[in-house]
Write an enzyme that holds these catalytic residues in place. Structure first.
Site, mmCIF file in Angstrom:
data_model
loop_
_atom_site.group_PDB
_atom_site.id
_atom_site.type_symbol
_atom_site.label_atom_id
_atom_site.label_comp_id
_atom_site.label_asym_id
_atom_site.label_seq_id
_atom_site.Cartn_x
_atom_site.Cartn_y
_atom_site.Cartn_z
ATOM 1 N N ARG A 61 13.937 9.875 -17.839
ATOM 2 C CA ARG A 61 14.466 9.939 -19.383
ATOM 3 C C ARG A 61 13.325 10.712 -20.363
ATOM 4 O O ARG A 61 14.263 11.095 -21.265
ATOM 5 C CB ARG A 61 14.138 8.610 -19.999
ATOM 6 C CG ARG A 61 15.299 7.690 -19.398
ATOM 7 C CD ARG A 61 15.219 6.195 -19.982
ATOM 8 N NE ARG A 61 14.197 5.502 -19.318
ATOM 9 C CZ ARG A 61 14.151 4.482 -19.145
ATOM 10 N NH1 ARG A 61 15.020 3.391 -19.721
ATOM 11 N NH2 ARG A 61 12.964 3.668 -18.730
ATOM 12 N N LYS A 164 10.940 2.309 -0.927
ATOM 13 C CA LYS A 164 10.822 0.696 -0.934
ATOM 14 C C LYS A 164 10.584 0.099 -2.126
ATOM 15 O O LYS A 164 10.061 1.061 -3.039
ATOM 16 C CB LYS A 164 9.565 0.344 0.066
ATOM 17 C CG LYS A 164 8.351 0.656 -0.294
ATOM 18 C CD LYS A 164 7.344 -0.207 0.009
ATOM 19 C CE LYS A 164 6.193 0.042 -0.597
ATOM 20 N NZ LYS A 164 5.237 -0.983 -0.884
ATOM 21 N N HIS A 194 6.845 4.877 4.139
ATOM 22 C CA HIS A 194 5.977 6.041 4.645
ATOM 23 C C HIS A 194 5.082 5.663 5.730
ATOM 24 O O HIS A 194 4.346 6.442 6.257
ATOM 25 C CB HIS A 194 5.256 6.403 3.324
ATOM 26 C CG HIS A 194 4.456 5.841 2.772
ATOM 27 N ND1 HIS A 194 4.406 4.653 1.932
ATOM 28 C CD2 HIS A 194 2.923 5.438 3.161
ATOM 29 C CE1 HIS A 194 3.452 4.108 1.723
ATOM 30 N NE2 HIS A 194 2.232 4.492 2.399
ATOM 31 N N LYS A 198 3.280 8.257 9.002
ATOM 32 C CA LYS A 198 1.970 8.541 9.189
ATOM 33 C C LYS A 198 1.710 8.912 10.876
ATOM 34 O O LYS A 198 2.320 8.211 11.678
ATOM 35 C CB LYS A 198 1.027 7.533 9.031
ATOM 36 C CG LYS A 198 0.933 6.812 7.482
ATOM 37 C CD LYS A 198 -0.005 5.653 7.350
ATOM 38 C CE LYS A 198 -0.014 5.503 5.873
ATOM 39 N NZ LYS A 198 -0.898 6.351 5.434
ATOM 40 N N GLU A 232 -7.006 -3.469 0.966
ATOM 41 C CA GLU A 232 -7.516 -2.460 -0.065
ATOM 42 C C GLU A 232 -8.617 -3.012 -0.874
ATOM 43 O O GLU A 232 -8.728 -4.238 -0.974
ATOM 44 C CB GLU A 232 -6.299 -2.297 -0.941
ATOM 45 C CG GLU A 232 -4.904 -1.866 -0.781
ATOM 46 C CD GLU A 232 -4.867 -0.567 -0.786
ATOM 47 O OE1 GLU A 232 -5.963 0.279 -1.211
ATOM 48 O OE2 GLU A 232 -4.038 0.119 -0.419
ATOM 49 N N ASP A 251 5.299 -6.479 -0.758
ATOM 50 C CA ASP A 251 4.730 -5.107 -0.803
ATOM 51 C C ASP A 251 4.364 -4.307 0.548
ATOM 52 O O ASP A 251 4.606 -3.102 0.360
ATOM 53 C CB ASP A 251 3.540 -5.114 -2.256
ATOM 54 C CG ASP A 251 3.442 -3.758 -2.532
ATOM 55 O OD1 ASP A 251 4.322 -2.959 -2.710
ATOM 56 O OD2 ASP A 251 2.250 -3.465 -2.663
ATOM 57 N N HIS A 256 6.213 -2.415 5.540
ATOM 58 C CA HIS A 256 5.091 -1.476 6.438
ATOM 59 C C HIS A 256 4.616 -2.203 7.874
ATOM 60 O O HIS A 256 4.722 -1.748 8.638
ATOM 61 C CB HIS A 256 4.064 -1.249 5.597
ATOM 62 C CG HIS A 256 4.203 -0.463 4.360
ATOM 63 N ND1 HIS A 256 5.310 0.439 4.295
ATOM 64 C CD2 HIS A 256 3.478 -0.388 3.131
ATOM 65 C CE1 HIS A 256 5.125 1.254 3.038
ATOM 66 N NE2 HIS A 256 4.413 0.509 2.113
ATOM 67 N N LYS A 346 -5.606 -7.224 -1.598
ATOM 68 C CA LYS A 346 -6.144 -6.331 -2.621
ATOM 69 C C LYS A 346 -7.621 -7.082 -2.919
ATOM 70 O O LYS A 346 -7.757 -7.956 -2.628
ATOM 71 C CB LYS A 346 -5.506 -6.262 -3.828
ATOM 72 C CG LYS A 346 -4.131 -5.386 -3.726
ATOM 73 C CD LYS A 346 -3.498 -4.886 -4.835
ATOM 74 C CE LYS A 346 -2.247 -4.022 -4.522
ATOM 75 N NZ LYS A 346 -2.708 -2.635 -4.163
#
Lengths: 496, 317
Positions: A61, A164, A194, A198, A232, A251, A256, A346
């Site tokens: 935008r 995704k 993705h 890998k 993470e 997520d 994944h 996380k």
């Protein structure tokens, strides 16, 4: 299109040609485009993988000229290129093919403007890349369809890459598939995950099916259990608004990690061809036992780190899972009874993604069942995905000296030391695959729906519960319930 | 970094162990070192000066093909067999740990390479491939390197400077006929050209059945192996197509390839700035050729340790 053998092909020496095309990126000023897509495309140009004639047409935008967009992407490529290689001359040639169209994806005029821009580049083939907020995917596909941008002239093609998350539950994934299929055929739809791009994930297939020693052990008779961890050390890093709607289960695990699990556990395909490989992955995903409502409390754990609710953009009462763990079983002859423990979170102690395959212990404790290191230990095969890419095999070895004292040792294969050359990033691999029309590493409709089917009972259970969050401290390996979940089956997490 | 060792393989291997232990200790506080090895790369250099150049090339090659390098070169008349060891280290981008590969430089004594061959056997890294790189045009003649050939899984030559292309090709064919896996860097130099031509036939861009003739033009006073290779490659890909080879007055190397159909022709010609220009009906573009530095050529060859069916087919034509 019928595949015709090229008599001059020499796959040992050079890759198949990436055909001339235009890549239309929706969400072209966003984080993904800046951090991943443009650096990957630039790197492909650096490696001479892009055709002599190609075009990238970005849309978002934000009002910008072509020149403004080029300047902005130049900075992004410099900042986010993984190897630090930046060649000013190459950038000039690359940037000449970079174009921009500002506009709202809900406005029909945008698609007319895109058509004119693409026509001006002279490209007949178009690869559309949806890198916007997922809620716009269907709107954009509709816009492409209504404007006839999806209609390819004779001999040309149109393909669609969808980032995704593909839906937010089974029903929405089905609806999105239906909207996409109204415009694009399934074989032209590339759902990106993705992780599958890998190198180390692709290497799982090489390890399993290119070697003779592993596959005979790859079953319930020799494997005790499998742990898949994606940890993470950071929090949501400014993505609180998005993340509180997604959570770790959606997520990471739904896409994944279930794809990784499918790659670890699938049967060998008869041939290494896109649909043969994807058939086996899909078959495995369909074989994962779907939890009954009463099993969710036993086999799935949600967690949230202390401080998440204080992150910018996050509801102070958020029920989001920043940690999720699950125990999954595969209902087939190879894996019956073998638990696959998957966890992602996380603010865990470190950033690591790996797959640990734990073998059964030796049937006889010949060297005594002592304490500490002397105690019999099972062998572990660890497939390391990030940050270090490689494979380790843990086994017991005799300590030097008199007596028979055993000590665990690790035999390591490290990608960087055996193949010094740089590995292409997942996005480089996947973008080239989409341009040449190879969907092997992309997920198919049935795979997406199968993985949502596995996750759906957990989602429903959790959406009807009120968790006593937060339940784990930053820097720890998640909530105590996750330890209890795995302990119920007599196992424990590898927290090293 | 290096140390002198007498030429006893066990002693060399022990010295290497000590070198590694010392490097690990020296680097312990700065990320440590990682010993990397995926093959044995034996290089037969032409002389001491050439060995020095090889050492630099090997330093570059180690990044993509970590190996134990064994650099061999002839010594002076009456000289003794000597050896020294070294390590090549580099730090991957963003990492603190150094990756190192080891090397052994051997100066042949008065008995030449036949004596060296027996030392090479225990110096090979067990169970990993052995690649022998024979430098210089002289390597493509029957001679002193022959005792080394049976030790290698792949033998790499470079016919760029040979005067007689036909006898060089005969030499390679004979080795191949004896079951040796051979490569020629002058074939590797053609990869960029071949890629451009091949891409014309991807996705039915050009129909192979429509090609009626091919004209390969090279520069230099005599036919080079690369012109022979290119013509043979077209013949193997398009059996029955008339392929002619001619020369012009330009510099050595390939100058152009013209593919003819019944009504048109398509030309790939050497352009400026290390590019080739493709021109024909509906096509006119430039394509950059990949680097043909010795390092780049060797990297490509070291990436192919198994059969190379296209080259092997071309060599038989």
């Amino acid at each position: 299109m019928t595949e015709v053998r090229n008599p001059f092909a020499d796959p040992l020496r050079f890759e198949r040609r990436v055909p001339e095309c235009a890549i239309v990126i929706f969400g072209a000023a966003g984080d993904l485009a800046k951090r991943k897509l443009l650096p990957a495309l630039y790197r492909l140009a650096y490696d001479r993988r892009l055709p002599a004639s190609f075009a990238i047409v970005g849309n978002s935008r934000t009002p910008m000229s072509d020149e403004d967009y080029r300047a902005r992407m130049r900075e992004a490529v410099k900042q986010f290129s993984e190897d630090g290689d930046f060649d000013e001359e190459l950038w000039k040639r690359f940037a000449a093919n970079l174009h921009y169209v500002a506009g709202d994806v809900k406005e029909p005029n945008l698609y007319q403007a895109l058509r004119e821009k693409v026509n001006a580049t002279g490209q007949a083939n178009i690869l559309f890349y949806l890198s916007t907020q997922p809620s716009y995917y269907a709107t954009i596909v509709d816009g492409i369809g209504h404007s006839h941008l999806a209609a390819a002239p004779e001999g040309a093609w149109r393909r669609l890459i969808v980032e995704k998350p593909f839906g937010h539950d089974l029903q929405s994934a089905k609806e999105l598939n239906s909207r996409i299929h109204a415009v694009f055929r399934e074989e032209d739809t590339y759902r990106i995950d993705h992780y599958l791009g890998k190198e180390t994930v692709q290497n799982i297939l090489a390890l399993r099916f290119g070697n003779g020693i592993f596959e005979p052990l790859w079953n319930r008779r020799y494997i005790n259990h499998v742990q898949i961890t994606a940890a993470e050390s950071i929090g949501v890093e400014g993505r609180g608004g998005y993340y509180q709607e997604a959570g770790a289960l959606r997520d990471m695990i739904q896409n994944h990690l279930l794809q990784v699990m499918a790659t670890v556990a699938m049967e060998p395909s008869a041939v290494f061809e896109p649909d043969a490989v994807r058939d086996e992955r899909a078959k495995l995903l369909r074989s994962i036992k779907v939890m009954g409502p009463e099993e969710v409390d036993l086999y799935a754990v949600a967690g949230q780190y202390k401080g998440f609710r204080q992150e910018p953009g996050v509801n102070p009462d958020a029920q989001t899972d920043t940690y999720a763990a699950g125990t999954f079983f595969v209902d087939n002859w190879r894996w019956a009874g073998v638990p696959f423990f998957i966890r992602s979170g996380k603010k865990l102690p470190k950033r690591v993604t790996d797959i640990a395959i734990q073998f059964n212990q030796a049937p006889l404790a010949l060297f005594g069942a002592g304490d500490g290191d002397q105690k019999a230990r099972p062998n572990l095969l660890i497939l390391r995905i990030q940050p270090e890419e490689g494979i380790s095999l843990l086994f017991l070895s005799k300590e030097p000296g008199s007596g028979m004292r055993l000590r665990p040792v690790s035999m390591d294969f490290n990608y960087g030391t055996s193949f010094g050359e740089r590995s292409p990033s997942a996005y480089e691999t996947l973008l080239v695959d989409a341009m040449v029309g190879d969907p092997t590493l992309y997920t198919r409709q049935d795979m997406v729906e199968a993985s949502w089917t596995v996750i759906q009972p957990i989602l429903e259970n959790w959406s009807n519960r009120r968790f006593d969050f937060p339940n784990y401290d930053p820097g720890t390996w998640g909530p105590a319930e996750a330890d209890a979940m795995i302990a119920k089956l007599g196992r424990q997490w590898r927290n090293s | 970094m290096g140390t002198i060792a007498t030429v006893q393989p066990e002693r060399i291997l022990r010295d290497l162990q000590e070198l590694w232990a010392k490097m690990a200790s020296d680097q312990a506080d700065s990320g440590g070192v990682l010993r990397a090895c995926a093959m044995t790369l034996a290089v037969a250099a032409e002389n001491a000066a050439d060995a020095e150049r090889v050492r630099q090339t090997v330093g570059v090659l180690m990044h993509s093909h970590p190996s134990r390098a064994v650099i061999l070169h002839p010594g002076s008349a009456g000289g003794e067999l000597e050896a020294r060891i070294f390590a090549e280290c580099w730090k991957p981008f963003g990492k603190s740990q150094q990756i190192c590969s080891e090397g052994i430089e051997i100066t042949a004594g008065h008995n030449g390479f036949s004596e060296v061959a027996k030392f090479l056997v225990p110096l090979r890294v067990p169970d990993l491939p052995v690649v022998l790189w024979c430098r210089g045009a002289g390597a493509l003649e029957p001679g002193p390197l022959a005792p080394l050939f049976p030790l290698a899984d792949k033998i790499i030559f470079d016919s760029a400077q040979v005067e007689d292309a036909d006898s060089a090709l005969q030499f390679l064919r004979r080795l191949r006929g004896r079951g040796r896996r051979v490569a020629d860097l002058h074939w590797t130099r053609l990869t960029g050209w071949r890629e451009v031509l091949s891409h014309l036939f991807d996705d039915q861009g050009l129909q192979a059945s429509g090609i009626k003739g091919a004209q390969v033009t090279f520069g230099g006073p005599s036919v080079t192996t690369c012109a022979r290779y290119f013509a043979a490659w077209i013949r193997t890909a398009l059996p029955g197509t008339r392929v002619t080879v001619s020369s012009d007055n330009g510099s050595r190397g390939l100058h152009s390839v013209v593919l003819s159909t019944v009504s048109d022709s398509l030309t790939i010609a050497l352009g400026s700035d290390h590019c080739v220009e493709v021109s024909g009906p509906g096509r006119h573009y430039r394509s950059m050729l990949p680097s043909t530095s010795e390092e780049a050529l060797m990297q490509e060859e070291l990436g192919i340790l198994g059969p190379d069916p296209v080259y092997e087919r071309v060599l038989t034509v």
